[in-house]
Design an enzyme around this catalytic site. Structure first.
Site, PDB file in Angstrom:
ATOM      1  N   SER A  45      -8.041 -15.916 -17.288  1.00 35.82           N
ATOM      2  CA  SER A  45      -7.364 -15.770 -15.996  1.00 35.82           C
ATOM      3  C   SER A  45      -7.626 -16.968 -15.095  1.00 35.82           C
ATOM      4  O   SER A  45      -7.128 -17.026 -13.976  1.00 35.82           O
ATOM      5  CB  SER A  45      -7.823 -14.477 -15.303  1.00 35.82           C
ATOM      6  N   THR A  66      28.095  -0.343  14.381  1.00 40.53           N
ATOM      7  CA  THR A  66      27.714   0.637  13.355  1.00 40.53           C
ATOM      8  C   THR A  66      28.744   0.424  12.253  1.00 40.53           C
ATOM      9  O   THR A  66      29.897   0.065  12.541  1.00 40.53           O
ATOM     10  CB  THR A  66      27.798   2.095  13.871  1.00 40.53           C
ATOM     11  N   SER A 101      26.385 -29.382   2.168  1.00 41.52           N
ATOM     12  CA  SER A 101      26.906 -29.203   0.823  1.00 41.52           C
ATOM     13  C   SER A 101      27.116 -30.582   0.208  1.00 41.52           C
ATOM     14  O   SER A 101      27.513 -31.518   0.896  1.00 41.52           O
ATOM     15  CB  SER A 101      28.230 -28.453   0.881  1.00 41.52           C
ATOM     16  N   LYS A 149      30.441 -28.571   5.607  1.00 39.22           N
ATOM     17  CA  LYS A 149      29.614 -27.366   5.542  1.00 39.22           C
ATOM     18  C   LYS A 149      28.207 -27.541   6.065  1.00 39.22           C
ATOM     19  O   LYS A 149      27.579 -28.578   5.909  1.00 39.22           O
ATOM     20  CB  LYS A 149      29.548 -26.857   4.094  1.00 39.22           C
ATOM     21  N   TYR A 160     -12.875   0.257 -14.915  1.00 43.04           N
ATOM     22  CA  TYR A 160     -12.185  -1.019 -15.125  1.00 43.04           C
ATOM     23  C   TYR A 160     -11.560  -1.085 -16.518  1.00 43.04           C
ATOM     24  O   TYR A 160     -12.168  -0.705 -17.506  1.00 43.04           O
ATOM     25  CB  TYR A 160     -13.179  -2.186 -14.963  1.00 43.04           C
ATOM     26  N   GLN A 198      -6.637  -7.223 -14.666  1.00 43.86           N
ATOM     27  CA  GLN A 198      -6.568  -8.673 -14.447  1.00 43.86           C
ATOM     28  C   GLN A 198      -5.142  -9.095 -14.084  1.00 43.86           C
ATOM     29  O   GLN A 198      -4.932 -10.156 -13.507  1.00 43.86           O
ATOM     30  CB  GLN A 198      -7.044  -9.408 -15.706  1.00 43.86           C
ATOM     31  N   LYS A 235      -3.543 -10.009 -10.031  1.00 42.42           N
ATOM     32  CA  LYS A 235      -3.635 -11.129  -9.092  1.00 42.42           C
ATOM     33  C   LYS A 235      -2.376 -11.969  -8.932  1.00 42.42           C
ATOM     34  O   LYS A 235      -1.952 -12.257  -7.812  1.00 42.42           O
ATOM     35  CB  LYS A 235      -4.806 -12.041  -9.500  1.00 42.42           C
TER      36      LYS A 235
HETATM   37  N1  ARG Z   1     -11.053 -11.957 -14.960  1.00 43.82           N
HETATM   38  C1  ARG Z   1     -11.353 -10.563 -14.855  1.00 43.82           C
HETATM   39  C2  ARG Z   1     -10.299  -9.878 -13.957  1.00 43.82           C
HETATM   40  O1  ARG Z   1      -9.641 -10.566 -13.277  1.00 43.82           O
HETATM   41  C3  ARG Z   1     -12.707 -10.356 -14.257  1.00 43.82           C
HETATM   42  C4  ARG Z   1     -13.352  -9.079 -14.608  1.00 43.82           C
HETATM   43  C5  ARG Z   1     -13.724  -9.051 -16.037  1.00 43.82           C
HETATM   44  N2  ARG Z   1     -14.455  -7.866 -16.367  1.00 43.82           N
HETATM   45  C6  ARG Z   1     -14.596  -7.477 -17.607  1.00 43.82           C
HETATM   46  N3  ARG Z   1     -15.233  -6.374 -17.791  1.00 43.82           N
HETATM   47  N4  ARG Z   1     -14.074  -8.124 -18.604  1.00 43.82           N
HETATM   48  O2  ARG Z   1     -10.127  -8.691 -13.974  1.00 43.82           O
END
Ligand code: ARG
Length: 463
Positions: free
Chosen positions: A28, A160, A282, A288, A322, A327, A330
């Site tokens: 990541s 409207t 344009s 334009k 988790y 991941q 993000k």
């Molecule tokens: N790069 C991982 C993420 O963004 C970090 C956490 C990794 N944790 C794990 N148990 N592999 O989620």
């Protein structure tokens, strides 16, 4: 294809390194490097806490905290070699720290896990974005209030069904968006209050046997308190979803306004002139001037809502706690945040620069029998007519004017009295568009006096 080196982080259990494809799907660092500052801030707070609790020596903690600052300045100065083999920002920072401070770096990860670490980093990042969104929204609100203040009594058509309905004031229309943005702002503020709990110290999922002080790291990182359940702390991404939900609604508001600006700046409407700074030409049609910024703002909702849906899909069905699926949280949020901020800034610039074409607005407000409701209200008020009857009489008068190709105020009193004998000269007082808007004095109505009162309120709120 395998690497001949086993992975440095969890290599103890592994004889061979990951396949290149495994590394590609797993890493990541390509995007989570954006969390560098938050990661280092979190680690510095963690190290200080470990020292206070006697888990680390002060000497080691000091070396770690100093070393982390060096790493941060390398990253921010663009002098940092990110490694995909080290997977993510957490391991990249720690590996470099080891090169700088040696053995103590290996002690930093005591009593924590990447699970609580990433939750903390990402929360800090999203929290900053909530603050940035609030600031960006306020700037746009100020630009709109300035427009509203200048044009509190400029008359324009209110719509409207995008059909001319009743005359309204320019200031009133601008303040409608200020209301929406005010709600957007409060959505971000609510979300920020709700999310401000510290995941750090939840460790992998169950907490830790070390005598850590989670209140200390919470305070150091500006959190109100530690998150109270370690399982929830590492698996919660509600804060990102809250951000995206608020961003989506805000983007929807921006899209609606952008659409109006596209319509208003067209040759057929000419309600506003956008500045050259926020228009493009344009390449083929020299005459334009295109509202590209407005069009792009109109489109941004797509990717922002897309991010919201994508993250909900990632999270649904995930068992506690988790999973690596998380991941995928993000990139979507980063993209949504970048684009929300860009859309807010572009809209603010456009609004500050645009010119309302007062005469065109007023002419448009006067067409389309826009004061028919005022006429009906006059019949109710002055002749004590039931509204349904007044509606019918007004409809007959509109038809009469329409047949002659004229507007309601152009009918003569004699013509009106032919439709209803009791109509008097004073009916003309409510038929002009300025009379019409001035009469809408109900709280929150479009009368210039009401608009000015709301402008004053917003100026006070926005400081
Ligand atoms: N790069 C991982 C993420 O963004 C970090 C956490 C990794 N944790 C794990 N148990 N592999 O989620």
């Amino acid at each position: 294809m395998t690497n001949d080196q086993s992975n440095a982080m969890w290599g103890g259990r592994f004889a061979a390194g990951p396949d290149a494809i495994m590394e590609a799907i797993n890493a990541s660092i390509g995007f989570d490097k954006r969390l560098a500052r938050q990661d280092i801030e979190g680690s510095r707070a963690h190290a200080a806490m470990l020292a206070q609790q006697g888990i680390l020596t002060n000497k080691d903690a000091d070396a770690i905290r100093e070393g982390l600052l060096t790493v941060l300045s390398e990253i921010e100065g663009g002098n940092f070699q990110f490694s995909t083999a080290l997977e993510d920002i957490h391991m990249n920072v720690e590996a470099r720290l080891k090169e700088i401070v040696g053995e103590p770096a290996g002690r930093l990860h005591t009593a924590r896990s990447r699970n609580d670490q990433v939750a903390t980093d990402f929360k800090l990042w999203v929290r900053d974005q909530m603050d940035a969104a609030i600031t960006g929204i306020e700037a746009l609100m100020r630009a709109l209030v300035t427009q509203a203040d200048a044009g509190a009594d400029w008359v324009m058509p209110g719509f409207t069904h995008l059909q001319t309905a009743q005359p309204v004031t320019w200031g009133h229309h601008m303040l409608a968006y200020v209301e929406m943005l005010g709600r957007d702002k409060s959505r971000f503020a609510d979300a920020r209050t709700r999310m401000n709990e510290n995941p750090l110290g939840a460790a992998a999922l169950a907490g830790t046997s070390f005598p850590i002080d989670r209140h200390m790291t919470a305070t150091a990182l500006g959190f109100d308190r530690p998150a109270a359940n370690s399982l929830d702390a590492v698996s919660d991404r509600d804060f990102a979803l809250d951000y995206l939900a608020a961003a989506t609604i805000c983007a929807m508001h921006l899209s609606r306004f952008a659409e109006e600006l596209v319509i208003w700046s067209s040759a057929q409407f000419r309600f506003v002139t956008l500045s050259d700074r926020f228009s493009t030409g344009s390449s083929i049609m020299p005459q334009k001037k295109n509202p590209d910024a407005a069009e792009l703002i109109r489109a941004k909702i797509g990717r922002i809502l897309g991010a919201n849906v994508a993250l909900l899909m990632v999270m649904k069905g995930l068992p506690l706690t988790y999973s690596k699926d998380m991941q995928e949280d993000k990139e979507q949020v980063f993209d949504a945040a970048d684009n929300l901020m860009l859309a807010l800034a572009a809209m603010t610039g456009m609004v500050a620069d645009m010119t309302a074409n007062r005469a065109t607005l007023e002419a448009a407000a006067s067409s389309g029998f826009s004061t028919a409701t005022d006429l009906a209200d006059w019949l109710v008020r002055e002749l004590d007519m039931p509204f349904r009857d007044a509606h019918h009489v007004t409809g007959t008068l509109v038809k009469l004017a329409e047949d002659q190709g004229i507007d309601l105020p152009d009918l003569t009193l004699t013509q009106m009295q032919a439709v209803h004998g009791k109509i008097t000269e004073s009916v003309f007082d409510v038929l002009g568009v300025h009379n019409s808007v001035a009469s809408r004095m109900s709280y929150g109505g479009t009368a210039p006096a009401q608009v000015r009162a709301q402008v004053a309120r917003w100026k006070e709120v926005l400081g």
